[in-house]
Design a protein around this motif. Structure first.
Motif, PDB file in Angstrom:
ATOM      1  N   GLN A 229       1.267  -0.621  -0.048  1.00 46.09           N
ATOM      2  CA  GLN A 229      -0.161   0.361  -0.225  1.00 46.09           C
ATOM      3  C   GLN A 229       1.031   1.452   0.046  1.00 46.09           C
ATOM      4  O   GLN A 229       2.193   1.124   0.430  1.00 46.09           O
ATOM      5  N   GLU A 232       0.348   7.350   0.443  1.00 41.86           N
ATOM      6  CA  GLU A 232      -0.180   9.130   0.557  1.00 41.86           C
ATOM      7  C   GLU A 232      -1.445   8.714   1.407  1.00 41.86           C
ATOM      8  O   GLU A 232      -2.131   7.973   1.815  1.00 41.86           O
ATOM      9  N   ASN A 234      -5.117   9.777   2.450  1.00 46.37           N
ATOM     10  CA  ASN A 234      -6.825  10.478   1.736  1.00 46.37           C
ATOM     11  C   ASN A 234      -7.250  10.491   2.592  1.00 46.37           C
ATOM     12  O   ASN A 234      -8.063   9.740   3.283  1.00 46.37           O
ATOM     13  N   GLU A 238     -14.899   8.900  -1.278  1.00 46.90           N
ATOM     14  CA  GLU A 238     -14.603   7.207  -1.949  1.00 46.90           C
ATOM     15  C   GLU A 238     -13.432   6.798  -2.305  1.00 46.90           C
ATOM     16  O   GLU A 238     -13.404   5.860  -2.248  1.00 46.90           O
ATOM     17  N   ARG A 239     -12.448   7.962  -2.582  1.00 38.30           N
ATOM     18  CA  ARG A 239     -11.195   7.287  -2.877  1.00 38.30           C
ATOM     19  C   ARG A 239     -11.111   6.020  -1.592  1.00 38.30           C
ATOM     20  O   ARG A 239     -10.107   4.810  -1.231  1.00 38.30           O
ATOM     21  N   GLN A 240     -10.814   7.513  -0.286  1.00 38.63           N
ATOM     22  CA  GLN A 240     -10.300   6.297   0.979  1.00 38.63           C
ATOM     23  C   GLN A 240     -10.774   4.749   0.909  1.00 38.63           C
ATOM     24  O   GLN A 240     -10.557   3.818   1.038  1.00 38.63           O
ATOM     25  N   ARG A 242     -12.762   3.110  -1.096  1.00 41.52           N
ATOM     26  CA  ARG A 242     -12.329   1.658  -2.223  1.00 41.52           C
ATOM     27  C   ARG A 242     -10.592   0.876  -1.833  1.00 41.52           C
ATOM     28  O   ARG A 242     -10.989   0.304  -2.096  1.00 41.52           O
ATOM     29  N   LYS A 243     -10.342   2.019  -1.651  1.00 42.57           N
ATOM     30  CA  LYS A 243      -8.811   1.993  -1.623  1.00 42.57           C
ATOM     31  C   LYS A 243      -8.822   0.696  -0.079  1.00 42.57           C
ATOM     32  O   LYS A 243      -7.978  -0.112  -0.338  1.00 42.57           O
ATOM     33  N   GLU A 247     -11.374  -5.020  -4.620  1.00 44.09           N
ATOM     34  CA  GLU A 247     -11.615  -4.016  -5.534  1.00 44.09           C
ATOM     35  C   GLU A 247     -13.608  -4.687  -6.138  1.00 44.09           C
ATOM     36  O   GLU A 247     -13.712  -5.641  -5.587  1.00 44.09           O
ATOM     37  N   ASP A 251     -21.282  -0.399  -4.819  1.00 41.62           N
ATOM     38  CA  ASP A 251     -21.757   0.776  -5.086  1.00 41.62           C
ATOM     39  C   ASP A 251     -22.698   1.614  -4.517  1.00 41.62           C
ATOM     40  O   ASP A 251     -22.521   2.413  -3.395  1.00 41.62           O
TER      41      ASP A 251
END
Length: 416
Positions: A229, A232, A234, A238-240, A242-243, A247, A251
């Motif tokens: 990982q 970075e 976040n 949504e980005r935090q 989903r990471k 995968e 939704d």
């Protein structure tokens, strides 16, 4: 279970007053439920391990023969029990009084609960819970209202900088399904995942194998835990989310969590969202059905409260499903952190009098101060006046005066 001394009691009441004030300002109304609930409600399989810690009340009228005949069957021995939390009583309360309540009901419930804990530091068998709940709203607005109100209360207690760790039971279920864990083994898997911060990824994988979980599922989960990982940062969004998940996370779940964050930010009037997505937050109560969360503060390593959505509980009592979500502050932990002094602006006066001062004079002086809005205590002069003053200051008094026979006007001095 503890006795609470006067100074500690006053401090606790000041903290409770702040919490009540902030919750009421956010539109919540306080209710009260009995300390006792029916045994069948407390042991309906929704309270998790807390059901094992419940204090049960022996049925009235059982003689020795009846007790022997019922040995091994607690439901035959007991018909009532002390509440181990405030959520089960609230569900029963709503089912019983729904016709007199608004369609969306915002409740405050503050009171003692009882659990047969093993005595140790920070673990009490009687302790106070401070809950707010919203019943009848299945939207993310409900979670956001709870979080904004709770963060507001914590800020008002002088504990700025708190954040909320958040997850969703549906995300946990989806993640375990994606790794190949079966529904039957999920409760045990969640118990192990809840230990992640204590035993680490290797310990979790080893315990899952000891539990007999499918090797392929454990291997897939371990690989996810140990995946490379980036470092970075976040912010919540949504980005935090989903990471932090495998995968193709659904939704609907991601969107629900993102919506909560946006609403909390709007309610707090801030650009930074005080939420952190934690895909491994479990919370042990068996009644949670959706969003779950815990209150964190940088000054301590443990949580200061938490809660979640329990849409299925009220339906057990009412016969139809009603959405519900709640947030409980850990009052005993908050009291230990809050450094609240005496109430701002409160006058508290100790009148130290000689033994021969007529009672009528003492009562006259006291009545005049009480009428002016002061809190007043009469104390007979002792040999060690310094110790008397120190004790009075510890009890929250701010001023003192000495009274002798014939004293016409009191000379008030600060207790500092």
């Amino acid at each position: 279970m503890r006795d609470i001394l006067p100074a500690d009691k006053a401090r606790r009441e000041r903290v409770l007053a702040v919490i009540r004030d902030r919750y009421r300002s956010h539109g919540f109304d306080e209710i009260e439920t009995p300390a006792l609930e029916e045994y069948s409600r407390l042991h309906a399989g929704i309270g998790g391990d807390n059901e094992k810690l419940a204090y049960n009340v022996l049925r009235r009228g059982l003689d020795a023969d009846a007790i022997r005949d019922a040995a091994g069957d607690q439901s035959a021995l007991a018909d009532l029990g002390l509440r181990y939390d405030l959520t089960v009583p609230l569900a029963r309360f709503y089912a019983s009084n729904r016709g007199q309540l608004p369609g969306v009901f915002r409740a405050i419930q503050i009171g003692p609960v009882w659990r047969a804990e093993r005595p140790q530091k920070g673990r009490y068998r009687q302790f106070v819970q401070c809950d707010i709940d919203i019943i009848g709203d299945d939207s993310s607005r409900a979670e956001a209202e709870l979080m904004v109100a709770s963060l507001d209360a914590v800020d008002a207690l002088g504990l700025e900088g708190a954040t909320v760790r958040i997850n969703d039971r549906r995300a946990l279920d989806w993640m375990l399904d994606s790794f190949g864990f079966t529904g039957e083994e999920r409760p045990g898997v969640l118990i192990t995942i809840d230990k992640l911060d204590k035993i680490g990824p290797d310990g979790v994988a080893a315990e899952l194998r000891e539990r007999g979980s499918a090797a392929a599922a454990v291997d897939a989960f371990e690989a996810f835990l140990l995946r490379p990982q980036t470092m970075e940062y976040n912010p919540f969004g949504e980005r935090q989310i989903r990471k932090a998940l495998p995968e193709n996370a659904p939704d609907e779940i991601v969107g629900h969590l993102v919506g909560i964050g946006e609403a909390v930010a709007a309610g707090r009037g801030a650009t930074d969202i005080p939420l952190i997505f934690d895909p491994f937050l479990v919370r042990g109560m068996g009644y949670y059905t959706g969003t779950i969360f815990e209150l964190a503060h940088p000054s301590v390593s443990y949580s200061l409260g938490g809660g979640g959505r329990y849409d299925g509980m009220i339906g057990r009592f009412l016969g139809q499903q009603v959405p519900a979500v709640g947030f409980s502050l850990g009052f005993e932990r908050l009291v230990d952190l809050v450094t609240a002094g005496a109430d701002a602006g409160e006058r508290a006066v100790v009148l130290i009098h000689d033994a021969d001062v007529p009672v009528a004079e003492l009562v006259t002086h006291k009545a005049a101060l009480v009428a002016s809005g002061a809190r007043v205590r009469l104390e007979r002069r002792t040999k060690n006046v310094k110790a008397l003053l120190e004790r009075s200051a510890a009890d929250g008094y701010t001023e003192f005066a000495t009274v002798s026979t014939g004293t016409a006007e009191l000379e008030l001095k600060p207790l500092a």
